[in-house]
Design a protein around this motif. Sequence first.
Motif, PDB file in Angstrom:
ATOM      1  N   GLU A 174     -25.646 -20.242  -1.084  1.00  0.00           N
ATOM      2  CA  GLU A 174     -25.734 -20.752  -2.497  1.00  0.00           C
ATOM      3  C   GLU A 174     -27.094 -21.640  -2.828  1.00  0.00           C
ATOM      4  N   LEU A 175     -27.253 -22.293  -1.712  1.00  0.00           N
ATOM      5  CA  LEU A 175     -28.312 -23.250  -2.006  1.00  0.00           C
ATOM      6  C   LEU A 175     -29.617 -22.568  -2.368  1.00  0.00           C
ATOM      7  N   VAL A 176     -29.766 -21.357  -1.740  1.00  0.00           N
ATOM      8  CA  VAL A 176     -31.179 -20.621  -2.270  1.00  0.00           C
ATOM      9  C   VAL A 176     -31.131 -19.412  -3.398  1.00  0.00           C
ATOM     10  N   ARG A 177     -29.930 -19.183  -3.870  1.00  0.00           N
ATOM     11  CA  ARG A 177     -29.391 -18.257  -4.858  1.00  0.00           C
ATOM     12  C   ARG A 177     -30.501 -18.299  -6.058  1.00  0.00           C
ATOM     13  N   GLY A 178     -31.046 -17.255  -6.451  1.00  0.00           N
ATOM     14  CA  GLY A 178     -31.991 -17.195  -7.445  1.00  0.00           C
ATOM     15  C   GLY A 178     -33.327 -17.732  -7.278  1.00  0.00           C
TER      16      GLY A 178
END
Length: 846
Positions: free
Chosen positions: A277-281
């Motif tokens: 989630e931290l790196v999503r996108g």
Amino acid sequence: MKEKYPFKEIEPRWQQFWEERRLFYTDVSDAGKKYYCLMMFPYPSGALHVGHGRNYIIGDAVARYKIMRGFKVLAPMGWDAFGLPAENAAINTGRHPRDSTRENISIMKRQIISWGCCYDWDREIATCEPEYYKWTQWFFLKFYERGLAYKARAPVNWCPSCATVLANEQVVNGRCERCGTAIETRELEQWFFRITAYAQRLLDDLEKLDGWPERVKTMQANWIGRSEGTRLDFRLVPRPDGGSDPFDTIPCFTTRVDTIYGCTYMVIAPEYPHIDELVRGLPQEQEVLEYVRRSLRTPRAARTSESAEKTGVFTGRYVVNPYTSEPVPLWVADYVLMEYGTGAVMAVPAHDERDWDFARRHGLKIKLVIQNPERTLRLEDMQQAYTDFGLLVDSGPFSGLSSSEAIQKMTAYAEEQGFGGPQVHYRLRDWLISRQRYWGAPIPIVYCEKCGTVPVPEDRLPVLLPDNVEFRPHGESPLKRCPEFMNTTCPRCGGAAQRESDTMDTFVDSSWYYLRYLSPHDDHRAIDSQACNRWLPVDQYIGGVEHAILHLLYARFFTKVLHDMGLVEFDEPFAHLFTQGMICKRSPKDGKLYKMSKSRGNVVSPDKLIEEYGADTVRLYTLFIGPPEKDAEWSDQGVEGAYRFLRRLWKKVYDHQDVLRESVPGKIDRRLLDPEERELYRQTNSAIQSITDDLEGDFHFNTAVARIMELLNAIDRLSVHRDSAPSRKAVFAHALRNLILLISPFAPHIAEELWVQLGNPPGILKVDWPTADPDALAMEEVELAVQINGKVRARIRVAADASEEEIRSLALSDERVKKWTEGAEVRKIVVVPGRLVNIATRRHSS
RNA sequence: GCCCGGGUGGCGGAAUCGGCAGACGCAACGGACUUAAAAUCCGUUUCCGCUGACGCGGAGUGGGGGUUCGAGUCCCCCCCCGGGCACCA
């Protein structure tokens, strides 16, 4: 009396005698000086070798000695009977573990008895019997009630060969303690005991254990691994796209908060929750996810080995250094471990070797914030991190402080500001107790669709192991494929439910067995608190040092929990611990020295030796082999030596039976003795004295046996025959009589037999241990060495009570001394009474 | 790397508080007994040198230094072996 030492005839006879007279059967309700002498109970692996024997022989010698000292001794024995080897054998041979275990127990019990080791067999327990494991399950329920047993999904150690999970304690250098297979990490739901809740007490109370070897305490302290430091929360810099995050701070733990101004990046472990989630996108997303996947597949051993290169990737995110408010990049790297601390580390490359390596490798900034007070450091010159304490530089308001001051002040500051504070971390993890195996105590838990996880009510214990299971290695417990076992009803709602299919680690069984010995067959309660409080802590626990961490830490933990439950008053189970060394033997394959083990093919069986030389010989040699706490090499010739000694002793009594039988034991008047007789009398008393000291001290059996040998040598020097003077006969008989008493804990069969041959009633254990006559220890005349400048040049004989002045003049008038002092100035004369004279001289240069 | 142990004859190992290094055992060698062997008993065995010999001298407890009348033992530095912990933040 037979001329030749008839060990084969006498040994079984005395073993029967001890058993029939029930000399080792103990009424625990009885008052008196108690002595609980406990030997670690064995796993019934098949047959014992002489290496195992050391444990029982030492324990038996101690028990016999204490009985003669008038103690009420409790010496029980049992079997740590659950475990993997029996089940693995079942997979190979199809034989039920219960049958092979029971058979092994009977073989080993016979061996122990043939060694002359005596126990209260009425108290015999086997952890695999329902009457025992019922209560192991009961303890599980109690732990569950108290929140000390819980189920959790966690990365666990998985041994692919044993097809089960292992506790941290059972992983050695990344390999399975049992089979040596490399351990994998798997994410599984498992049962744990919350031993970490007791970490501090387990550490603190080590100090109470005066009777434990220092090294065992150190090993436990290392294992608990307390570390004091600071918790710091790093705020996450919000995503550039304004999206939300699963959390907004990343806490980390550090012992070096003084270096925080040099923190140039932060690292989280690949297992860190919600990395996706931290790196999503973000542009880094794919690279990060790929890196995490790869790390999780790498076996732990490879990941944490020293040589492993420090890999890692930038997440594209930043966190804020709470002291400087500056953003620093957030990386993922597998040199950070999820299990320790918070799984996140503030990286200070200038002052931490690992961070240094990582920063150099990945081109990260390095900032010097600690100066060496001795020699000014310059970043350009540095080849490695400076990790010592020093003085703070470039650290804002904290500049100029010493590291230790800074740690205090900066931690206090973090607390004031609300972004951290003091924190203690332990290396100790919770104890993973579930095993996907059959041959163990079933975990008494039921899963109901409606009620969830439901403990089995106490009155429905034990949860019995079913017999009709199939033994095949398939990674789950055979119980899982046994519908009769698995399908049950929910104790709460009565609906259909499934049983827990895991069994408990066998270290759970052995964590409380020493309490069960007090009431081994009580089917109303696990332990008899009253009897336990009277007999525990165990006065002397004897076992191998290989259990220094595992068993001994778990048993201490159990005792503390039971203490907190109000079941026992004490909170440490073992007052004195003796860890004997291993017996080794050269391997026939490579000629190197190894611990005896079946797989090495270097075991020595006691059965053959007892057949050939007798149990007393094996016992005597085992005790004589070396300091009992150290490893020793087994020598077949050494056994011969012990045998020779016992034969000599037998012959001595045989040759002098008449003299020995006619002389009645009584007070010996030293004034009536001639010098030779007086010397033997002195040596007898001296042997009593030093052997008693050896046993009261740190179990110096090797020197005790040596003293007994010396005493027989001394007896040999006094010639005695039918027509000798009564005083001579009396001294001779006194010496032998005491020798037999002194050797009786070590070689009990021959001692009992010779004792009777001397005309005494049978039962040497009922005889008091001898005490030395202090008057007899003194010598009338002593030989002193005369040293000139520290070198022995002459010897003089003086009366034991000679004055210093007399000794001085006697020494100076000695011919040889004169030769050496001639033409030299005597500067100083030191007289050490009973030992030596040292004359310091100075030569005049002429 | 850190923390514990430990280093003594050919071997296993002894040696209170700093006081004769090598107890006790094994092995080896020599002798006695024996027709012979085994068993048993007696003796020798730290190393080096000198001596015809009783003996005498020197060195010696992993290495180097120190304290002391005296060090295997206490202090400092170093080497080696065993064990525990270890990318532990």
